[in-house]
Scaffold this active site. Structure first.
Site, PDB file in Angstrom:
ATOM      1  N   LYS A 183      13.030   8.366   6.507  1.00 55.97           N
ATOM      2  CA  LYS A 183      11.790   7.841   5.924  1.00 55.97           C
ATOM      3  C   LYS A 183      11.593   8.518   4.575  1.00 55.97           C
ATOM      4  O   LYS A 183      11.276   9.704   4.521  1.00 55.97           O
ATOM      5  CB  LYS A 183      10.587   8.105   6.832  1.00 55.97           C
ATOM      6  N   ARG A 241       1.558  -4.941  10.303  1.00 60.89           N
ATOM      7  CA  ARG A 241       2.005  -3.715  10.964  1.00 60.89           C
ATOM      8  C   ARG A 241       2.759  -4.125  12.220  1.00 60.89           C
ATOM      9  O   ARG A 241       2.248  -4.881  13.037  1.00 60.89           O
ATOM     10  CB  ARG A 241       0.824  -2.811  11.302  1.00 60.89           C
TER      11      ARG A 241
END
Length: 274
Positions: free
Chosen positions: A45, A185
């Site tokens: 990430k 999301r």
């Protein structure tokens, strides 16, 4: 009959295009809570600024149009790609300063690290292959495809996470490669990172605004790292009855800023008296 002058009509049409010419809502990360991720993939990430290229313009996560120099986007594809504007680990503040500045300075340090091609067909690997094929014909030193590593076991996930965090990385992303790009999301793409926590003394209360008017908005704390503000993590009960000035609380955070202060500090709880 009422007639609109041609030049005015053109203006109206262009104004309408500007209003509606924006990228779709982006695919946002869920959080990993021991979900079954068999046959998924993982990647680092990257701690940068979200960059969505719609084929013509570069946008942030909140649809703000960025103005990179022409050399940066010269060989960008005529189709959408989604990724992270990034240079190297532990440089978020510098990256953010570069992309939000109105100047061209610093963009040469960045790349758009791509993790999806939203409108392409097929699974994640098929979609990324479309970009890979394009780059073979139109090379760009400012685009890089993020490596997606197949997951074989939970132990492998933990080893990868530990390795990334030892290198001062933010965490990792777990993803179902067979899921489509979703403009929301999603529970098909999950973030995983280790949370740190520390204690600090509450030294000030700050009144809230809007929906928190008349309640606690934030607190200022101090500890060995200095003074800093915490404005998130509070439940409604905490905002109505905040931790007293002088009390010791525990907060969670995601590493340190260059000034050595807790980054993304969030309230957790009042320290329990032993």
């Amino acid at each position: 009959m009422f007639h609109i002058k041609p030049i005015l009509l053109v203006f109206v049409m262009l104004f309408s295009i500007l209003i509606y010419a924006k990228p779709p809502d982006l695919m946002l990360l869920g959080t990993y809570h021991n979900q079954d991720v068999k046959n998924w993939v993982m990647s680092e990430k990257l701690d940068g600024v979200r960059g969505y290229w719609d084929g013509k313009q570069l946008f942030t996560r909140h649809n703000k149009i960025l103005k990179p120099p022409l050399y940066f986007i010269r060989n960008f594809p005529p189709f959408a790609i989604d990724g992270e504007l990034f240079s190297q680990r532990n440089e978020f503040e510098q990256i953010s300063s570069i992309v939000r500045s109105q100047k061209d300075k610093g963009w040469e340090k960045l790349k758009l690290y791509v993790f999806d091609v939203p409108n392409a067909k097929g699974n994640l690997f098929d979609r990324l292959a479309m970009l890979e094929h394009y780059l073979a014909q139109h090379p760009s030193e400012y685009i890089e495809i993020i490596e997606q590593i197949p997951i074989n076991s939970y132990d492998q996930i933990q080893r990868f996470l530990n390795r990334i965090e030892q290198k001062k990385g933010e965490g990792i992303v777990l993803r179902n490669p067979n899921a489509p790009y979703e403009n929301k999301r999603s529970n098909q793409i999950l973030k995983l990172k280790t949370e740190l926590d520390e204690e600090c003394e509450v030294i000030a209360h700050h009144q809230g605004k809007g929906k928190f008017s008349g309640k606690l908005g934030a607190i200022t704390c101090k500890n060995h790292r200095g003074q800093f503000r915490i404005g998130s993590g509070f439940k409604l009960a905490d905002r109505e009855n905040p931790p007293a000035i002088g009390s010791i609380i525990t907060y969670k955070y995601r590493g340190l800023t260059k000034k050595g202060l807790p980054r993304f500090a969030t309230y957790w709880r009042i320290k329990r008296v032993e």
